[in-house]
Design an enzyme around this catalytic site. Sequence first.
Site, mmCIF file in Angstrom:
data_model
loop_
_atom_site.group_PDB
_atom_site.id
_atom_site.type_symbol
_atom_site.label_atom_id
_atom_site.label_comp_id
_atom_site.label_asym_id
_atom_site.label_seq_id
_atom_site.Cartn_x
_atom_site.Cartn_y
_atom_site.Cartn_z
ATOM 1 N N HIS A 6 -2.768 9.777 3.680
ATOM 2 C CA HIS A 6 -3.259 8.411 3.482
ATOM 3 C C HIS A 6 -4.749 8.397 3.803
ATOM 4 C CE1 HIS A 6 -3.802 4.083 3.981
ATOM 5 N NE2 HIS A 6 -2.605 3.889 3.467
ATOM 6 N N CYS A 52 0.864 -1.169 0.000
ATOM 7 C CA CYS A 52 0.000 0.000 0.000
ATOM 8 C C CYS A 52 0.903 1.222 0.000
ATOM 9 C CB CYS A 52 -0.964 -0.019 1.189
ATOM 10 S SG CYS A 52 -0.156 -0.009 2.787
#
Length: 631
Positions: A552, A26
């Site tokens: 994020h 990620c």
Amino acid sequence: MDHKGMASAILKNVGGAENVVHLGHCATRLRFTLANEDKPNMEALKGVPGVLSVVKGSQFQVVVGNQVIEVYDELLKLGGFDSQSGSAAEKGGNKGDKSKKKIGPVILDFLVSVFQPLIPAMAGAGILKSLLLLLATLNLVDKTGQTYLILTFISSSVFYFLPILVALTVATKMKVNHIVAAAAMSVLLFPDMTKLMSEGANFLSFSITNVNYTSQVFPSILGVLFYACMEKMFTRISPKPIRVFFIPMMALLFTVPVTLLILGPVGFTLGTYLTTAVLFIFNQFGWVAVGLLAAILPFMIATGMHKAMTPYVVNSVTSTGKEFLMLPALLAHNMAESAACFAVAIRTKNSGLRALAISSGISAIFGISEPALYGITLQKKRVLISIVISCFVGGATLGLFSVAGSTVVSPSLASISMFINPDNGRNFMYAISGLFVSYVLSFVLTLILWKEEIEKSGERPGKNVQQTADTSGLDVVVGEGIGLKQPVPGTVIPLSEVKDEVFSSKAMGDGIAVVPSKGELYAPADGTIQIVYRTQHALAMLVGGGVELLFHIGIDTVKLRGQHFETLVKAGDEVKAGDLLMRFNVEGIIEAGYDPVAITIVTNKDQYVVTKADAEQIERGTLMLVTPVIN
């Protein structure tokens, strides 16, 4: 940074390429699925230069920060992994160690993979069936007319052919030919076969048990699991020129008799025992069981554990026509979630939170509780307390009157007719009573217990830290530090409340988190975009000449593969304070089952210290200060 050397050290200390079943990444971490979770050398991994943290959970995660893409690419080369699957072990590595993975998550993942694709068909058929019951009860349709019968057949056929539908999803999960698997299970419903079984059938002198397989799920699951073994075995031994017919022929030849003789009756008995066991619990504990299940549903849904109840619900409804435990508990939960959201919408002064609460409340009242659960309930402890109490009381009320649902669908205002029972006219009225108790109690308790000022990230009541993004004057220099505005509109919470150990422990760096009220990310200062991640859920930015910021959006949203995200910048772009960097669909992320919390952290934590702005600075719009470390 020597990315190749770093990747080599990481690969060695996770147990080598043969121990990697799957590799992904990620925005900040490498995600490993390992064949043997005991092989990694945790201490050695933590000592690898560039590794910020190691997290062991449902996946094995190595946090490396903004260099994750470079390290990931080197790992693909070193391990010979497929760039799509990221897998070495699946292609001939250490397969035997897969059995060492925890059985609970494996079973839950299997059940979700099998039943989740079936939900739309079952929900559509279930609501259609409940609406037909309502129309018939009100004498608005002729139950003997062909129009009514055809509509009934549409609903009933989905459940009648459930063994074939389950065969398709199990075969997809097992990565075998789903058409041949469905064909194998179709024999269970073949009219000539069912007639033969009813008259007394045998195969090679072995008697075949007469079982009605319509609407059953466990016989098909066991049958396709056996078929998968047969297909893989005959694939290995079959000559290549005749594979096209030899593999399906031999797999069918072995699978169907074994299913008819052994697996089918065993699966049927398993489903019967499961339903009997749950009904035994209900009979022993009665209304308390429904109340307790409703009270823990917020936590079950948040972890996905409610999916484990799906086989029981399907088997109970299809075999007995009703279900006394899960469906009433879900009704109490969905109504409590909806009412709490509307109570929050009334009490809050934040327009963004009000909009989120209203939309989530509407979704919950129509049976989709995830937006309310992730967006409101789990973010606000007092709302959660109100819902748990309301769920218990509402669920207990439904259990006290033995309310039963008749269709496999999430109970809601739209599907409330699922509680109509032609043989028990009071069942529907009792369901309405339980709905009313859950809704009113949740609404009142939330109005009383929830106070907006208490939700302010640990600040004193009344202090306003609930800022929204302002597009003017966002770059504020305070002393030697750089002042940053809030990048995402919404409610600010401390990193410690983020439900991800990497962020909450500040292993990646210090910063803030925001429960978003609007899906927009703004630049908190002038700077340069460094990285835009492939899945668009995160980006990195350089501000003040040296501060490395990571934005994020969401927890585990890398799995969405870019869905619900739209980045408006690219690496190398110079941006001004207040520029819109990204749009994201908050409700879409929540409905997909993910926490949408927006995280902003300073990743070069060894060079900068993050502090909260004081009251005066907050009034001017500055949310936090980033100050260089003085050596």
